[in-house]
Structures are given as C-alpha cells and as structure tokens.
Design a protein around this motif. Structure first.
Motif, PDB file in Angstrom:
ATOM      1  N   ASN A 224       0.819  -1.211   0.000  1.00  0.00           N
ATOM      2  CA  ASN A 224       0.000   0.000   0.000  1.00  0.00           C
ATOM      3  C   ASN A 224       0.855   1.265   0.000  1.00  0.00           C
ATOM      4  OD1 ASN A 224      -3.127  -0.389   0.289  1.00  0.00           O
ATOM      5  ND2 ASN A 224      -2.159  -2.089   1.350  1.00  0.00           N
ATOM      6  N   LEU A 225       1.983   1.239   0.692  1.00  0.00           N
ATOM      7  CA  LEU A 225       2.897   2.383   0.658  1.00  0.00           C
ATOM      8  C   LEU A 225       3.427   2.607  -0.757  1.00  0.00           C
ATOM      9  CD1 LEU A 225       5.049   1.940   3.914  1.00  0.00           C
ATOM     10  CD2 LEU A 225       3.167   3.555   3.511  1.00  0.00           C
ATOM     11  N   GLN A 226       3.720   1.522  -1.465  1.00  0.00           N
ATOM     12  CA  GLN A 226       4.188   1.642  -2.839  1.00  0.00           C
ATOM     13  C   GLN A 226       3.090   2.185  -3.751  1.00  0.00           C
ATOM     14  OE1 GLN A 226       5.636  -2.423  -3.279  1.00  0.00           O
ATOM     15  NE2 GLN A 226       7.724  -1.634  -3.449  1.00  0.00           N
ATOM     16  N   ARG A 227       1.888   1.652  -3.627  1.00  0.00           N
ATOM     17  CA  ARG A 227       0.782   2.136  -4.475  1.00  0.00           C
ATOM     18  C   ARG A 227       0.422   3.577  -4.150  1.00  0.00           C
ATOM     19  NH1 ARG A 227      -3.966  -1.105  -3.847  1.00  0.00           N
ATOM     20  NH2 ARG A 227      -3.037  -2.335  -2.226  1.00  0.00           N
ATOM     21  N   GLY A 228       0.634   3.982  -2.904  1.00  0.00           N
ATOM     22  CA  GLY A 228       0.371   5.362  -2.502  1.00  0.00           C
ATOM     23  C   GLY A 228       1.530   6.298  -2.774  1.00  0.00           C
ATOM     24  N   GLU A 229       2.569   5.777  -3.408  1.00  0.00           N
ATOM     25  CA  GLU A 229       3.753   6.532  -3.792  1.00  0.00           C
ATOM     26  C   GLU A 229       4.501   7.118  -2.594  1.00  0.00           C
ATOM     27  OE1 GLU A 229       2.638   9.251  -6.916  1.00  0.00           O
ATOM     28  OE2 GLU A 229       2.137   7.612  -8.276  1.00  0.00           O
ATOM     29  N   ILE A 230       4.442   6.387  -1.474  1.00  0.00           N
ATOM     30  CA  ILE A 230       5.221   6.745  -0.294  1.00  0.00           C
ATOM     31  C   ILE A 230       6.553   6.007  -0.357  1.00  0.00           C
ATOM     32  CG2 ILE A 230       5.343   6.675   2.235  1.00  0.00           C
ATOM     33  CD1 ILE A 230       3.177   8.577   1.204  1.00  0.00           C
ATOM     34  N   ALA A 231       6.497   4.717  -0.669  1.00  0.00           N
ATOM     35  CA  ALA A 231       7.694   3.889  -0.814  1.00  0.00           C
ATOM     36  C   ALA A 231       7.944   3.651  -2.296  1.00  0.00           C
ATOM     37  CB  ALA A 231       7.497   2.552  -0.095  1.00  0.00           C
ATOM     38  N   GLY A 232       9.212   3.583  -2.656  1.00  0.00           N
ATOM     39  CA  GLY A 232       9.571   3.338  -4.048  1.00  0.00           C
ATOM     40  C   GLY A 232       9.279   1.903  -4.455  1.00  0.00           C
ATOM     41  N   THR A 233       9.136   1.683  -5.744  1.00  0.00           N
ATOM     42  CA  THR A 233       8.829   0.353  -6.256  1.00  0.00           C
ATOM     43  C   THR A 233      10.088  -0.443  -6.600  1.00  0.00           C
ATOM     44  OG1 THR A 233       8.602   1.265  -8.483  1.00  0.00           O
ATOM     45  CG2 THR A 233       6.584   1.053  -7.172  1.00  0.00           C
ATOM     46  N   GLU A 234      11.255   0.142  -6.386  1.00  0.00           N
ATOM     47  CA  GLU A 234      12.501  -0.539  -6.734  1.00  0.00           C
ATOM     48  C   GLU A 234      12.918  -1.585  -5.708  1.00  0.00           C
ATOM     49  OE1 GLU A 234      13.478   2.975  -4.232  1.00  0.00           O
ATOM     50  OE2 GLU A 234      12.280   2.744  -6.050  1.00  0.00           O
ATOM     51  N   ARG A 235      12.244  -1.651  -4.554  1.00  0.00           N
ATOM     52  CA  ARG A 235      12.576  -2.606  -3.490  1.00  0.00           C
ATOM     53  C   ARG A 235      11.357  -3.430  -3.127  1.00  0.00           C
ATOM     54  NH1 ARG A 235      16.132   1.245  -1.035  1.00  0.00           N
ATOM     55  NH2 ARG A 235      14.541   2.438  -0.012  1.00  0.00           N
ATOM     56  N   THR A 236      11.615  -4.667  -2.713  1.00  0.00           N
ATOM     57  CA  THR A 236      10.543  -5.512  -2.189  1.00  0.00           C
ATOM     58  C   THR A 236      10.381  -5.227  -0.696  1.00  0.00           C
ATOM     59  OG1 THR A 236      12.015  -7.321  -1.571  1.00  0.00           O
ATOM     60  CG2 THR A 236      11.123  -7.340  -3.840  1.00  0.00           C
ATOM     61  N   ALA A 237       9.309  -5.756  -0.134  1.00  0.00           N
ATOM     62  CA  ALA A 237       9.081  -5.602   1.306  1.00  0.00           C
ATOM     63  C   ALA A 237      10.210  -6.256   2.097  1.00  0.00           C
ATOM     64  CB  ALA A 237       7.732  -6.206   1.699  1.00  0.00           C
ATOM     65  N   GLU A 238      10.703  -7.412   1.610  1.00  0.00           N
ATOM     66  CA  GLU A 238      11.789  -8.110   2.294  1.00  0.00           C
ATOM     67  C   GLU A 238      13.070  -7.283   2.277  1.00  0.00           C
ATOM     68  OE1 GLU A 238       9.973  -9.582  -0.241  1.00  0.00           O
ATOM     69  OE2 GLU A 238       8.625 -10.640   1.122  1.00  0.00           O
ATOM     70  N   GLU A 239      13.365  -6.664   1.131  1.00  0.00           N
ATOM     71  CA  GLU A 239      14.557  -5.820   1.039  1.00  0.00           C
ATOM     72  C   GLU A 239      14.438  -4.614   1.958  1.00  0.00           C
ATOM     73  OE1 GLU A 239      15.818  -6.764  -3.596  1.00  0.00           O
ATOM     74  OE2 GLU A 239      14.394  -5.165  -3.175  1.00  0.00           O
ATOM     75  N   GLU A 240      13.251  -4.050   2.050  1.00  0.00           N
ATOM     76  CA  GLU A 240      13.030  -2.904   2.941  1.00  0.00           C
ATOM     77  C   GLU A 240      13.220  -3.317   4.389  1.00  0.00           C
ATOM     78  OE1 GLU A 240      12.317   1.064   3.894  1.00  0.00           O
ATOM     79  OE2 GLU A 240      12.709   0.156   1.945  1.00  0.00           O
ATOM     80  N   GLN A 241      12.702  -4.486   4.756  1.00  0.00           N
ATOM     81  CA  GLN A 241      12.877  -4.968   6.127  1.00  0.00           C
ATOM     82  C   GLN A 241      14.350  -5.196   6.445  1.00  0.00           C
ATOM     83  OE1 GLN A 241      10.069  -8.294   6.096  1.00  0.00           O
ATOM     84  NE2 GLN A 241       8.889  -7.226   7.667  1.00  0.00           N
ATOM     85  N   ALA A 242      15.107  -5.708   5.488  1.00  0.00           N
ATOM     86  CA  ALA A 242      16.545  -5.904   5.704  1.00  0.00           C
ATOM     87  C   ALA A 242      17.245  -4.571   5.928  1.00  0.00           C
ATOM     88  CB  ALA A 242      17.161  -6.642   4.515  1.00  0.00           C
ATOM     89  N   LEU A 243      16.855  -3.551   5.184  1.00  0.00           N
ATOM     90  CA  LEU A 243      17.435  -2.217   5.376  1.00  0.00           C
ATOM     91  C   LEU A 243      17.098  -1.671   6.763  1.00  0.00           C
ATOM     92  CD1 LEU A 243      16.761  -0.556   1.910  1.00  0.00           C
ATOM     93  CD2 LEU A 243      18.978  -1.208   2.862  1.00  0.00           C
ATOM     94  N   ILE A 244      15.890  -1.926   7.207  1.00  0.00           N
ATOM     95  CA  ILE A 244      15.471  -1.462   8.538  1.00  0.00           C
ATOM     96  C   ILE A 244      16.295  -2.156   9.611  1.00  0.00           C
ATOM     97  CG2 ILE A 244      13.564  -1.490  10.212  1.00  0.00           C
ATOM     98  CD1 ILE A 244      11.674  -1.152   7.727  1.00  0.00           C
TER      99      ILE A 244
END
Length: 96
Positions: free
Chosen positions: A67-87
């Motif tokens: 939903n963050l990606q569709r709402g243009e809050i989060a970029g589409t270049e990363r998956t949820a798993e990649e984002e969690q790893a960054l966190i």
C-alpha cells in the motif's frame, strides 16, 4: 487518456525501431509515456490509518508496504523483504 498514451508510445516505439534498423543499430527499443495521471500520492490521513491498521496487526507488513508503494510513499525498486533488511541493518548500525 491512458489508452491514447499507450497507443502513442507504441507508435513512437515503432518509429524508433524503424529508424534504428535503417541506421543499422541493433538492440531492443522500449518507449513508454507516463500514464500515471494522479499527481498526489497517499494523503496524511490515509497514511495514518494504514499505519494504525498495520500496528494493530490487522494487515501484514507485506500488505502495508504494498500500500505504501501504491500510494507513492515507498519506491517500487525494493521488495518488502529488502526494505525490512534495510530497517534491520539501520537499527544495528550496519551499512549495506
């Protein structure tokens, strides 16, 4: 209007491909006009509601991030798993 943009994109792509073939240039040709005509992403109220829904456990992190990606809050270049790893890395003080 999106259909018109898609048709124009296909026509321009064919013209570029023709010109490339005529000039002896090999390779793929891809041309797409922007069809995202909604200039506003997710508003603050929707973001707050989405965050509260995730924090309450009513939706998964993957659904939240989608939903963050569709709402243009989060970029589409990363998956949820990649984002969690960054966190996790940021919380551990580790760099990529």
């Amino acid at each position: 209007t999106a259909n018109v943009a898609i048709t124009v994109s296909e026509t321009i792509e064919k013209a570029i491909r023709f010109a490339a073939n005529w000039m002896g240039v090999a390779g793929d040709v891809i041309y797409n006009l922007n069809t995202d005509y909604n200039p506003t992403g997710m508003n603050a109220q929707s973001l707050t509601a989405l965050l509260a829904t995730w924090q309450s456990g009513a939706i998964s992190y993957d659904t939240f991030y989608d939903n963050l990606q569709r709402g243009e809050i989060a970029g589409t270049e990363r998956t949820a798993e990649e984002e969690q790893a960054l966190i996790v890395n940021a919380n551990n003080g580790m760099d990529e």
